[in-house]
Design an enzyme around this catalytic site. Structure first.
Site, PDB file in Angstrom:
ATOM      1  N   HIS A 249      -3.255  20.222  -7.106  1.00  0.00           N
ATOM      2  CA  HIS A 249      -3.203  19.196  -6.076  1.00  0.00           C
ATOM      3  C   HIS A 249      -1.863  18.457  -6.122  1.00  0.00           C
ATOM      4  CE1 HIS A 249      -4.364  16.673  -2.840  1.00  0.00           C
ATOM      5  NE2 HIS A 249      -3.731  15.719  -3.493  1.00  0.00           N
ATOM      6  N   TYR A 253       1.478  17.687  -3.352  1.00  0.00           N
ATOM      7  CA  TYR A 253       2.256  16.457  -3.167  1.00  0.00           C
ATOM      8  C   TYR A 253       3.719  16.647  -3.558  1.00  0.00           C
ATOM      9  CZ  TYR A 253      -1.409  13.858  -1.262  1.00  0.00           C
ATOM     10  OH  TYR A 253      -2.354  13.429  -0.382  1.00  0.00           O
ATOM     11  N   HIS A 400      -6.168  24.070   7.516  1.00  0.00           N
ATOM     12  CA  HIS A 400      -5.742  22.775   6.944  1.00  0.00           C
ATOM     13  C   HIS A 400      -4.348  22.881   6.324  1.00  0.00           C
ATOM     14  CE1 HIS A 400      -5.567  19.268   4.313  1.00  0.00           C
ATOM     15  NE2 HIS A 400      -5.593  20.046   3.242  1.00  0.00           N
ATOM     16  N   PHE A 401      -4.150  23.914   5.500  1.00  0.00           N
ATOM     17  CA  PHE A 401      -2.853  23.883   4.814  1.00  0.00           C
ATOM     18  C   PHE A 401      -1.717  24.434   5.667  1.00  0.00           C
ATOM     19  CE2 PHE A 401      -4.720  27.607   2.374  1.00  0.00           C
ATOM     20  CZ  PHE A 401      -3.812  28.579   2.754  1.00  0.00           C
ATOM     21  N   HIS A 402      -2.063  25.060   6.793  1.00  0.00           N
ATOM     22  CA  HIS A 402      -0.962  25.412   7.697  1.00  0.00           C
ATOM     23  C   HIS A 402      -0.513  24.212   8.526  1.00  0.00           C
ATOM     24  CE1 HIS A 402      -1.604  29.552   6.429  1.00  0.00           C
ATOM     25  NE2 HIS A 402      -0.379  29.764   6.875  1.00  0.00           N
ATOM     26  N   ARG A 465     -11.914  32.785   4.460  1.00  0.00           N
ATOM     27  CA  ARG A 465     -10.488  32.929   4.218  1.00  0.00           C
ATOM     28  C   ARG A 465     -10.312  34.124   3.289  1.00  0.00           C
ATOM     29  NH1 ARG A 465      -8.629  28.222  -0.136  1.00  0.00           N
ATOM     30  NH2 ARG A 465      -6.699  29.383  -0.074  1.00  0.00           N
ATOM     31  N   ARG A 466      -9.095  34.569   3.133  1.00  0.00           N
ATOM     32  CA  ARG A 466      -8.743  35.637   2.192  1.00  0.00           C
ATOM     33  C   ARG A 466      -9.537  36.929   2.381  1.00  0.00           C
ATOM     34  NH1 ARG A 466     -10.627  31.851  -1.778  1.00  0.00           N
ATOM     35  NH2 ARG A 466      -9.023  30.452  -2.570  1.00  0.00           N
TER      36      ARG A 466
HETATM   37 FE1  HAS Z   1      -5.204  19.476   1.158  1.00  0.00          FE
HETATM   38  C1  HAS Z   1      -7.050  22.221   0.155  1.00  0.00           C
HETATM   39  C2  HAS Z   1      -7.837  17.430   0.484  1.00  0.00           C
HETATM   40  C3  HAS Z   1      -3.297  16.712   1.967  1.00  0.00           C
HETATM   41  C4  HAS Z   1      -2.371  21.421   1.067  1.00  0.00           C
HETATM   42  N1  HAS Z   1      -4.793  21.448   0.731  1.00  0.00           N
HETATM   43  C5  HAS Z   1      -5.685  22.416   0.362  1.00  0.00           C
HETATM   44  C6  HAS Z   1      -5.009  23.658   0.138  1.00  0.00           C
HETATM   45  C7  HAS Z   1      -3.667  23.423   0.360  1.00  0.00           C
HETATM   46  C8  HAS Z   1      -3.559  22.026   0.736  1.00  0.00           C
HETATM   47  C9  HAS Z   1      -2.538  24.410   0.201  1.00  0.00           C
HETATM   48  O1  HAS Z   1     -10.452  17.584  -1.088  1.00  0.00           O
HETATM   49  C10 HAS Z   1      -5.649  24.991  -0.228  1.00  0.00           C
HETATM   50  C11 HAS Z   1      -5.654  25.267  -1.673  1.00  0.00           C
HETATM   51  C12 HAS Z   1      -6.268  26.622  -1.939  1.00  0.00           C
HETATM   52  O2  HAS Z   1      -5.544  27.636  -1.841  1.00  0.00           O
HETATM   53  O3  HAS Z   1      -7.477  26.691  -2.212  1.00  0.00           O
HETATM   54  N2  HAS Z   1      -5.528  17.454   1.272  1.00  0.00           N
HETATM   55  C13 HAS Z   1      -6.682  16.840   0.971  1.00  0.00           C
HETATM   56  C14 HAS Z   1      -6.562  15.408   1.214  1.00  0.00           C
HETATM   57  C15 HAS Z   1      -5.279  15.213   1.659  1.00  0.00           C
HETATM   58  C16 HAS Z   1      -4.633  16.498   1.658  1.00  0.00           C
HETATM   59  C17 HAS Z   1      -7.613  14.353   0.999  1.00  0.00           C
HETATM   60  N3  HAS Z   1      -3.226  19.134   1.487  1.00  0.00           N
HETATM   61  C18 HAS Z   1      -2.650  17.925   1.774  1.00  0.00           C
HETATM   62  C19 HAS Z   1      -1.219  18.090   1.856  1.00  0.00           C
HETATM   63  C20 HAS Z   1      -0.967  19.416   1.601  1.00  0.00           C
HETATM   64  C21 HAS Z   1      -2.238  20.050   1.370  1.00  0.00           C
HETATM   65  C22 HAS Z   1      -0.259  16.976   2.146  1.00  0.00           C
HETATM   66  C23 HAS Z   1       0.309  20.165   1.532  1.00  0.00           C
HETATM   67  C24 HAS Z   1       1.488  19.675   1.690  1.00  0.00           C
HETATM   68  N4  HAS Z   1      -7.079  19.776   0.516  1.00  0.00           N
HETATM   69  C25 HAS Z   1      -7.974  18.798   0.236  1.00  0.00           C
HETATM   70  C26 HAS Z   1      -9.181  19.381  -0.383  1.00  0.00           C
HETATM   71  C27 HAS Z   1      -8.949  20.756  -0.477  1.00  0.00           C
HETATM   72  C28 HAS Z   1      -7.626  20.964   0.084  1.00  0.00           C
HETATM   73  C29 HAS Z   1     -10.392  18.706  -0.824  1.00  0.00           C
HETATM   74  C30 HAS Z   1      -9.896  21.818  -1.077  1.00  0.00           C
HETATM   75  C31 HAS Z   1     -10.804  22.333  -0.060  1.00  0.00           C
HETATM   76  C32 HAS Z   1     -11.596  23.514  -0.521  1.00  0.00           C
HETATM   77  O4  HAS Z   1     -12.801  23.515  -0.281  1.00  0.00           O
HETATM   78  O5  HAS Z   1     -11.050  24.463  -1.114  1.00  0.00           O
HETATM   79  C33 HAS Z   1      -4.719  13.831   2.008  1.00  0.00           C
HETATM   80  O6  HAS Z   1      -3.801  13.470   1.047  1.00  0.00           O
HETATM   81  C34 HAS Z   1      -4.233  13.692   3.370  1.00  0.00           C
HETATM   82  C35 HAS Z   1      -3.801  12.261   3.675  1.00  0.00           C
HETATM   83  C36 HAS Z   1      -3.027  12.206   4.958  1.00  0.00           C
HETATM   84  C37 HAS Z   1      -3.208  11.326   5.934  1.00  0.00           C
HETATM   85  C38 HAS Z   1      -2.347  11.425   7.181  1.00  0.00           C
HETATM   86  C39 HAS Z   1      -1.257  10.360   7.262  1.00  0.00           C
HETATM   87  C40 HAS Z   1      -0.384  10.615   8.442  1.00  0.00           C
HETATM   88  C41 HAS Z   1       0.953  10.459   8.492  1.00  0.00           C
HETATM   89  C42 HAS Z   1       1.709  10.816   9.739  1.00  0.00           C
HETATM   90  C43 HAS Z   1       1.932   9.639  10.679  1.00  0.00           C
HETATM   91  C44 HAS Z   1       2.499  10.114  11.959  1.00  0.00           C
HETATM   92  C45 HAS Z   1       3.402   9.455  12.728  1.00  0.00           C
HETATM   93  C46 HAS Z   1       3.891  10.113  13.952  1.00  0.00           C
HETATM   94  C47 HAS Z   1       3.940   8.127  12.381  1.00  0.00           C
HETATM   95  C48 HAS Z   1      -4.210  10.233   5.860  1.00  0.00           C
HETATM   96  C49 HAS Z   1       1.741   9.959   7.334  1.00  0.00           C
HETATM   97  C50 HAS Z   1       3.349   9.484  15.213  1.00  0.00           C
HETATM   98  C51 HAS Z   1       2.871  10.571  16.055  1.00  0.00           C
HETATM   99  C52 HAS Z   1       2.352  10.461  17.285  1.00  0.00           C
HETATM  100  C53 HAS Z   1       1.896  11.681  18.001  1.00  0.00           C
HETATM  101  C54 HAS Z   1       2.139   9.192  18.023  1.00  0.00           C
HETATM  102 CU    CU Z   2      -5.912  18.970  -3.227  1.00  0.00          CU
END
Ligand code: HAS
Ligand code: CU
Length: 578
Positions: A249, A253, A400-402, A465-466
């Site tokens: 994880h 990050y 999700h991860f794409h 997946r996979r």
């Molecule tokens: Fe994830 C699985 C939970 C973030 C990547 N994640 C994955 C896997 C990858 C990955 C590669 O809890 C697959 C791993 C595998 O091969 O099995 N992930 C989260 C959570 C967050 C999260 C809670 N993931 C990421 C990020 C990744 C990433 C970042 C890569 C860079 N993820 C999981 C969980 C799994 C998981 C489980 C396992 C699932 C399973 O069953 O296997 C959070 O940290 C996300 C928080 C983000 C936000 C969004 C904030 C938004 C922002 C943009 C603001 C936009 C603006 C633009 C200002 C709350 C900062 C304005 C735009 C307009 C259009 C007006």
């Molecule tokens: Cu994670």
């Protein structure tokens, strides 16, 4: 005020195409160029990254075609072999090389040229990583390491693969050490002063990376290598997966934080304003250091062998790590809106129109931010243990991860490359290349919306997946997935064309664009004059809290893995050892 940055030395007006009005040109800052020797080191990393993009991107295209049944792989090449190439080359190798290169550039730009030792460590790290990559890649190509990027036991690879991967990590530690020396040297030479924000951020990312990658190093050295050499005939699968996700994880990050560095410390400068808050940014990064590691079990929510209480604890910690991302979103909206209102924007979303939509250096990261809203929301779904039962191991996760790593992060990296490469090679991003870069970014947005959208949708209906359609050959339910696999292939094809554009732009910027000075944008913050909160740069405090949280989250569940049968594993059979 002029919107044109004119370089008197080169006579190049290279941002004439920008229409937005307020731009604070600080001549001295604007003209700063990173040391030539450091630029060379940065470029070495970028060349590897772009080669990875070509190979990994091609593997991705092939995958979508195979999954949709449009392509049969020739010459005995397996689907999982291609999937392993795709995952390792893009998610592990491209990212690490880009991140190390970018961080080196950021340290050099803000704390001054690297010392001889720092630079030497940078080069040693680079070569160690490259040798490791070559070793691992050779084994994957020989089909002796078809174990996917997570190399889960009981899938077993040739020992050279594991040694190669270990070298990539060791190389990154060496490079990180060199970078951190730059930051600490500056701090020592400027007592009582605020360290440059981006150098602080790079240091946080490096510390996090070193602490988390100890987990994967342990499983590789103590479990995988002896097992692969035949010195032991069994491997504790639960333990190896737990050590992997202790790292895994934080790994995501490690990809995200450099994108955040750009969002906080570079993008505001590109649009011509100040970052919302230096203090808030540092605080968010501190929270990332604390909460990125003790959350790995959220990837193992459906696995036996881990007590449900500890799964719950790590789910709570996962929701803690969401907070600094919400702070980031808030901070970005505040930056954009403040800028917009200054230029006269009215209404709730009027500020959106005032942003520099014709500047690829801004538009690409912005598309990344926009993608991170649904990407992050999907993460919250995954982290919610009950909902994870529905989506785990389905192609929803791939969706999700794409959106996260393969859009939010990588588009920011591309947007960064478009000024960093010419900055390092003494060239400029021309009007024409900027236009091509915009097309590239929008194509990515379209291709990924199609591909990732279809993945999320059909994942909810259980498409795994996979795996490929042929494995489910002829079953009625699998037949229903096919149209969505074809949609994914359409998206994948658009993405591949976008990758070709990235490569063209890269080559032009590295070798052919007109000579000149492309600025390395570094923003100042609205609260620049205020001191930082002392605690965020108190490294003793940071490391103690980080380790304490890791111990709280992992001591009991890991020690329980040595008890047979593990608590919470009842009903799953003995399940501890394979
Ligand atoms: Fe994830 C699985 C939970 C973030 C990547 N994640 C994955 C896997 C990858 C990955 C590669 O809890 C697959 C791993 C595998 O091969 O099995 N992930 C989260 C959570 C967050 C999260 C809670 N993931 C990421 C990020 C990744 C990433 C970042 C890569 C860079 N993820 C999981 C969980 C799994 C998981 C489980 C396992 C699932 C399973 O069953 O296997 C959070 O940290 C996300 C928080 C983000 C936000 C969004 C904030 C938004 C922002 C943009 C603001 C936009 C603006 C633009 C200002 C709350 C900062 C304005 C735009 C307009 C259009 C007006
Ligand atoms: Cu994670």
């Amino acid at each position: 005020m002029s919107e044109v940055i004119y370089n008197s030395e080169t006579g190049v007006n290279h941002h004439q195409y920008r229409k937005h009005k307020i731009f604070e040109v600080n001549e001295k800052e604007e003209n700063k160029v990173i040391d030539r020797k450091d630029a060379k080191l940065v470029m070495a990393h970028m060349y590897v990254a772009i080669v990875c993009l070509i190979i990994g991107g091609l593997a991705g295209l092939v995958q979508t075609l195979v999954r949709s049944g449009t392509l049969k792989l020739p010459a005995g090449i397996g689907y999982y072999q291609i999937l392993t190439v795709h995952g390792i080359i893009l998610a592990l190798v491209l990212t690490t090389f880009f991140i190390m290169g970018f961080q080196i550039s950021a340290i050099s730009r803000t704390t001054g040229p690297l010392s001889g030792l720092s630079r030497r460590l940078g080069w040693i790290g680079f070569w160690v990583m490259l040798i490791g990559t070559a070793m691992a890649a050779t084994m994957v190509l020989l089909n002796k390491a078809t174990v996917l990027y997570t190399f889960y036991a009981p899938l077993q690879a040739h020992v050279i693969f594991y040694i190669g991967m270990a070298l990539v990590i060791v190389g990154s530690w060496i490079s990180a050490a060199g970078q951190m020396m730059g930051y600490f040297r500056w701090r020592k030479e400027h007592p009582g002063q605020k360290t440059p924000l981006i150098s602080y951020m790079a240091t946080i990312n490096n510390v996090m990376w070193i602490v988390c990658s100890i987990g994967v190093a342990l499983t590789v050295l103590l479990q995988m290598i002896p097992w692969s050499l035949g010195l032991v005939d069994r491997i504790d699968v639960t333990l190896s997966r737990t050590l992997f996700w202790y790292f895994g994880h934080a790994l995501v990050y490690f990809w995200l934080l450099p994108a955040y560095m750009s969002w906080y410390a570079v993008v505001p400068k590109i649009i011509g304003t100040k970052a919302f808050s230096d203090n808030l940014a540092r605080f968010a990064f501190m929270l990332f250091l604390f909460f990125s590691i003790p959350v790995g079990i959220h990837h193992q929510l459906v696995e036996p062998g881990i007590d449900v209480t500890w799964k719950y604890v790590q789910v709570v910690l996962t929701f803690m790590v969401v907070i600094p991302s919400l702070m980031t979103a808030f901070s970005l909206f505040a930056t954009f809106e403040t800028y917009g209102r200054k230029t006269g924007a009215k209404g709730l979303l009027g500020w959106l129109k005032t942003l520099p939509w014709n500047d690829a250096r801004f538009v690409l990261p912005f598309i990344g931010m926009a993608a991170f809203i649904p990407g992050g929301a999907g993460g919250l779904v995954n982290a919610s243990a009950q909902m994870d039962q529905v989506v785990h191991n389905t192609i929803w996760i791939t969706g999700h991860f794409h959106l996260t790593v393969a859009t939010a992060v990588i588009l920011t990296f591309f947007g960064t490359m478009y000024w960093l490469i010419p900055h390092c090679t003494g060239r400029v991003l021309t009007k024409q290349l900027n236009k091509l870069a915009l097309i590239q970014g929008y194509m990515w947005a379209i291709g990924m919306s199609i591909m990732s959208g279809a993945m999320h949708f059909i994942g909810l209906f259980g498409a795994p997946r996979r795996s490929t359609y042929s494995e489910y050959g002829g079953s009625k339910v699998a037949a229903e997935w096919i149209p969505y696999q074809i949609i994914q292939a359409v998206g994948g094809t658009i993405l591949f064309i976008s990758i070709i554009l990235v490569v063209i732009i890269f080559i032009r910027l590295a070798f052919f664009a007109p000579k000149g000075h492309e600025p390395y944008p570094i923003a100042t913050a609205m609260d620049e004059h205020l001191p930082t909160t002392k605690l965020v740069e108190n490294w003793k405090f940071l490391i103690i809290v980080t380790i304490a949280l890791i111990l709280i989250a992992y001591t009991i569940p890991v020690s329980q893995m040595f008890i047979d049968p593990p608590p919470g594993a009842k009903g799953f059979g003995e399940g501890k050892l394979w």
